[in-house]
Design a protein around this motif. Structure first.
Motif, PDB file in Angstrom:
ATOM      1  N   PRO A  44       0.804  -1.235   0.000  1.00 15.00           N
ATOM      2  CA  PRO A  44       0.000   0.000   0.000  1.00 15.00           C
ATOM      3  C   PRO A  44       0.832   1.279   0.000  1.00 15.00           C
ATOM      4  O   PRO A  44       0.347   2.333  -0.413  1.00 15.00           O
ATOM      5  CB  PRO A  44      -0.831  -0.122   1.286  1.00 15.00           C
ATOM      6  N   TYR A 300      -7.279  -6.868   0.025  1.00 16.22           N
ATOM      7  CA  TYR A 300      -6.877  -5.827   0.957  1.00 16.22           C
ATOM      8  C   TYR A 300      -5.976  -6.414   2.032  1.00 16.22           C
ATOM      9  O   TYR A 300      -5.816  -7.638   2.150  1.00 16.22           O
ATOM     10  CB  TYR A 300      -8.103  -5.165   1.590  1.00 16.22           C
ATOM     11  N   VAL A 329     -12.130  -0.179   4.856  1.00 15.62           N
ATOM     12  CA  VAL A 329     -10.968   0.133   4.028  1.00 15.62           C
ATOM     13  C   VAL A 329     -10.716   1.636   4.094  1.00 15.62           C
ATOM     14  O   VAL A 329     -11.618   2.437   3.818  1.00 15.62           O
ATOM     15  CB  VAL A 329     -11.206  -0.302   2.569  1.00 15.62           C
TER      16      VAL A 329
END
Length: 389
Positions: A44, A300, A329
């Motif tokens: 990320p 995720y 999220v």
């Protein structure tokens, strides 16, 4: 000699599975095989590295050798897995054959690449790894030492206004680059966000300088003859954009080549049960390449963390089913911070704004099944989690 647990893949899923296993089992040999260097980094962080002034080297949090030593893992880096024989429990690689006691597949996903015309179609970049980001970073920072002003005016065209496309757009625009985003939909992150929140995000990023091109797609990318390294981007609506870099961020597809060749059941991902076992005995999987029980794919971080803990217990001899709590999220768009907890796939209902910065997804009985928060209201995340039934 005891056959090892073999983990294929050194991304977040592979390394986290190894780390969680070592919390429970210090002695079972573990062999981790990866086609890349095996360095540990948070994927990320790739989409907000420029704003943090972090280059590829600064994104590595733990070098591969340190990870292997701390987790007591034998690491085979830069090694290709060519086949898996589930009958003999053998993994064939470019470095030889290895027999496993149990096998964990953490092969991740690959960027979706759409066919495209133009003599520079192959110059379109995707970012799904540290190596991909290194190429992107080098393309954008080339010449920065001698001409910072020219570098700051470089223009990036992003294909895709989904979560990753918007995060990159915010990161780049705040770092002094010009940014255009092209998407066939009418609002950003339309698959996750209620329309009203999508419109707010669209306006927030536009106020920072992002140029949106909705309702169209990129048809062709060509080299610009008049300027070395520059590109022309032809849109389906007839517009033409000039760019220094074109970034494709239209989504990921589970990497199933090895799994399918090995005879494992695959649909949108490797099909696993609630214990994360595939259709083959002693073969398990987690992460972006997996289709979890109920048909869900969950690309995720939090699903990986929960999966790794459950799988580690199973590998250590305590069969454990994975259970996923509500996992909101957080979208890294500082222009308008967003947290979203979408309803489970197939839930019938609708979004409605319940107050400033708060949207609720309710079903036919008015039960809250999901929520979305924006701006300062993202601090109400824990409060809203309690309302979801």
């Amino acid at each position: 000699m005891e056959n090892p647990i073999i983990i294929i893949g050194a991304g977040l899923a592979g390394w986290t599975a190894a780390r969680e296993l070592r919390k429970l089992d210090k002695t079972t040999p573990v062999l981790l095989i990866t086609a890349d260097s095996g360095d540990f980094y948070a994927k990320p962080s790739l989409s907000n590295a420029f704003a943090q002034k972090r280059g590829p080297a600064q994104l590595v949090t733990t070098p591969a050798a340190s990870m292997a030593h701390s987790q007591q893992v034998t690491l085979l880096a830069h090694t290709r897995v060519t086949a898996i024989d589930t009958a003999s429990q053998t993994v064939r690689t470019s470095a030889g054959d290895f027999t496993y006691a149990k096998l964990v597949l953490a092969t991740g996903a690959q960027p979706i690449r759409l066919p495209m015309a133009g003599d520079a179609a192959s110059a379109v970049l995707s970012i799904n790894s540290l190596q991909d980001f290194s190429v992107f970073h080098a393309r954008l920072t080339r010449g920065a030492e001698t001409d910072q002003a020219a570098t700051a005016q470089k223009h990036v065209v992003i294909m895709g206004a989904g979560l990753i496309g918007c995060e990159f757009a915010n990161d780049l625009i705040s770092s002094g680059f010009a940014v255009s985003v092209v998407d066939p939909s009418s609002n950003p992150i339309g698959a996750l966000l209620p329309a009203g929140l999508g419109e707010q995000l669209r306006e927030a990023l536009a106020s920072q300088g992002v140029a949106w091109h909705f309702g169209t797609t990129v048809q062709a990318v060509n080299h610009l003859a008049e300027r070395s390294g520059a590109l022309t981007v032809q849109l389906a609506n007839g517009q033409t954009l000039q760019a220094d870099v074109v970034l494709s961020a239209i989504g990921l597809r589970a990497d199933l080549e090895l799994a399918r060749a090995s005879g494992l059941q695959c649909e949108r991902g490797m099909v696993v049960n609630t214990s994360l076992q595939t259709s083959a005995a002693n073969v398990y999987a987690l992460g972006d390449a997996v289709q979890y029980a109920g048909g869900r794919t969950m690309p995720y971080v939090m699903p990986i963390m929960h999966s790794a803990k459950a799988l580690a217990a199973t590998l250590a001899g305590r069969p454990t089913q994975v259970q996923f709590p509500l996992m909101p999220v957080a979208i890294k768009t500082p222009a308008l911070p967003v947290v979203v907890a979408p309803a489970e796939p197939g839930t019938v209902g609708q979004w409605a704004q319940s107050g400033p910065g708060v949207w609720l997804f309710t079903d036919e009985t008015q039960a809250v099944k999901g929520f979305a928060l924006s701006g300062s209201h993202t601090s109400r995340r824990a409060e809203l989690v309690k309302r979801v039934v």
